[in-house]
Design a protein around this motif. Sequence first.
Motif, PDB file in Angstrom:
ATOM      1  N   ARG A  86       0.818  -1.226   0.000  1.00  0.00           N
ATOM      2  CA  ARG A  86       0.000   0.000   0.000  1.00  0.00           C
ATOM      3  C   ARG A  86       0.847   1.268   0.000  1.00  0.00           C
ATOM      4  O   ARG A  86       0.572   2.203  -0.766  1.00  0.00           O
ATOM      5  N   LEU A  87       1.876   1.329   0.830  1.00  0.00           N
ATOM      6  CA  LEU A  87       2.721   2.526   0.890  1.00  0.00           C
ATOM      7  C   LEU A  87       3.518   2.702  -0.405  1.00  0.00           C
ATOM      8  O   LEU A  87       3.619   3.808  -0.941  1.00  0.00           O
ATOM      9  N   ALA A  88       4.065   1.621  -0.934  1.00  0.00           N
ATOM     10  CA  ALA A  88       4.828   1.705  -2.187  1.00  0.00           C
ATOM     11  C   ALA A  88       3.936   2.156  -3.336  1.00  0.00           C
ATOM     12  O   ALA A  88       4.360   2.941  -4.190  1.00  0.00           O
ATOM     13  N   ILE A  89       2.701   1.675  -3.363  1.00  0.00           N
ATOM     14  CA  ILE A  89       1.775   2.076  -4.430  1.00  0.00           C
ATOM     15  C   ILE A  89       1.462   3.564  -4.324  1.00  0.00           C
ATOM     16  O   ILE A  89       1.468   4.279  -5.329  1.00  0.00           O
ATOM     17  N   MET A  90       1.222   4.040  -3.112  1.00  0.00           N
ATOM     18  CA  MET A  90       0.953   5.466  -2.933  1.00  0.00           C
ATOM     19  C   MET A  90       2.178   6.300  -3.321  1.00  0.00           C
ATOM     20  O   MET A  90       2.064   7.320  -4.003  1.00  0.00           O
ATOM     21  N   ALA A  91       3.358   5.871  -2.917  1.00  0.00           N
ATOM     22  CA  ALA A  91       4.587   6.592  -3.265  1.00  0.00           C
ATOM     23  C   ALA A  91       4.812   6.559  -4.773  1.00  0.00           C
ATOM     24  O   ALA A  91       5.214   7.561  -5.367  1.00  0.00           O
ATOM     25  N   GLY A  92       4.538   5.420  -5.402  1.00  0.00           N
ATOM     26  CA  GLY A  92       4.690   5.300  -6.850  1.00  0.00           C
ATOM     27  C   GLY A  92       3.733   6.200  -7.604  1.00  0.00           C
ATOM     28  O   GLY A  92       4.069   6.743  -8.656  1.00  0.00           O
ATOM     29  N   ALA A  93       2.531   6.361  -7.074  1.00  0.00           N
ATOM     30  CA  ALA A  93       1.568   7.263  -7.715  1.00  0.00           C
ATOM     31  C   ALA A  93       2.070   8.700  -7.675  1.00  0.00           C
ATOM     32  O   ALA A  93       1.914   9.460  -8.633  1.00  0.00           O
ATOM     33  N   VAL A  94       2.709   9.076  -6.570  1.00  0.00           N
ATOM     34  CA  VAL A  94       3.246  10.439  -6.444  1.00  0.00           C
ATOM     35  C   VAL A  94       4.466  10.611  -7.353  1.00  0.00           C
ATOM     36  O   VAL A  94       4.609  11.632  -8.017  1.00  0.00           O
ATOM     37  N   ALA A  95       5.337   9.614  -7.412  1.00  0.00           N
ATOM     38  CA  ALA A  95       6.539   9.695  -8.250  1.00  0.00           C
ATOM     39  C   ALA A  95       6.189   9.698  -9.736  1.00  0.00           C
ATOM     40  O   ALA A  95       6.945  10.216 -10.552  1.00  0.00           O
ATOM     41  N   GLY A  96       5.060   9.121 -10.074  1.00  0.00           N
ATOM     42  CA  GLY A  96       4.588   9.136 -11.456  1.00  0.00           C
ATOM     43  C   GLY A  96       5.306   8.139 -12.344  1.00  0.00           C
ATOM     44  O   GLY A  96       6.245   7.459 -11.922  1.00  0.00           O
ATOM     45  N   PRO A  97       4.865   8.066 -13.598  1.00  0.00           N
ATOM     46  CA  PRO A  97       5.446   7.100 -14.535  1.00  0.00           C
ATOM     47  C   PRO A  97       6.902   7.390 -14.884  1.00  0.00           C
ATOM     48  O   PRO A  97       7.630   6.495 -15.303  1.00  0.00           O
ATOM     49  N   ALA A  98       7.364   8.617 -14.679  1.00  0.00           N
ATOM     50  CA  ALA A  98       8.766   8.945 -14.940  1.00  0.00           C
ATOM     51  C   ALA A  98       9.656   8.527 -13.770  1.00  0.00           C
ATOM     52  O   ALA A  98      10.864   8.456 -13.905  1.00  0.00           O
ATOM     53  N   GLY A  99       9.048   8.223 -12.628  1.00  0.00           N
ATOM     54  CA  GLY A  99       9.789   7.747 -11.476  1.00  0.00           C
ATOM     55  C   GLY A  99       9.912   6.237 -11.528  1.00  0.00           C
ATOM     56  O   GLY A  99       9.445   5.587 -12.468  1.00  0.00           O
ATOM     57  N   GLU A 100      10.528   5.685 -10.509  1.00  0.00           N
ATOM     58  CA  GLU A 100      10.682   4.235 -10.428  1.00  0.00           C
ATOM     59  C   GLU A 100      10.485   3.824  -8.981  1.00  0.00           C
ATOM     60  O   GLU A 100      11.165   4.326  -8.088  1.00  0.00           O
ATOM     61  N   THR A 101       9.527   2.932  -8.760  1.00  0.00           N
ATOM     62  CA  THR A 101       9.229   2.475  -7.411  1.00  0.00           C
ATOM     63  C   THR A 101       9.305   0.963  -7.372  1.00  0.00           C
ATOM     64  O   THR A 101       8.762   0.284  -8.240  1.00  0.00           O
ATOM     65  N   CYS A 102       9.990   0.448  -6.359  1.00  0.00           N
ATOM     66  CA  CYS A 102      10.139  -0.995  -6.182  1.00  0.00           C
ATOM     67  C   CYS A 102       9.918  -1.318  -4.719  1.00  0.00           C
ATOM     68  O   CYS A 102      10.385  -0.598  -3.841  1.00  0.00           O
TER      69      CYS A 102
END
Length: 135
Positions: A86-102
């Motif tokens: 849940r936290l990674a998904i929320m952080a990934g949404a903020v970072a956007g498609p140009a970001g990278e979340t794992c």
Amino acid sequence: MDWTFDDRRMGSLSGMRAPPRPEDHRIPANTMPHTEGEMVRWARLYDLGTTLLSFGRLAALHRTMVELAGISLRERILDVGCGPGRLAIMAGAVAGPAGETCGIDPAPEMVQLARRKAAQAGVPVRFEVGVIEAL
């Protein structure tokens, strides 16, 4: 100050060398990684339980954590012990498609649940089975 860990495994955080991508440390999904911590094996119950025990305030808590972390567009984020994601998904949404979340978690059940949640949310977050000791 040079924050260099094991250069053979993680690279240097001083900007001298880019760290390897998370897939360089992947553990096959059918292999149970060794970790000194505890693994939660009951992903769906954990997900429901944490939601109930937070009295429905978990999403607000995660929003606050993302705000306090100062995450912005194009950030690279690693969530260690991501659980249901849940936290990674929320952080990934903020970072956007140009970001990278794992997100990594030692429990394959948690990683599977996190992948489903990310797909349902439409957020490009990568989840892998992994342990902090391998970083």
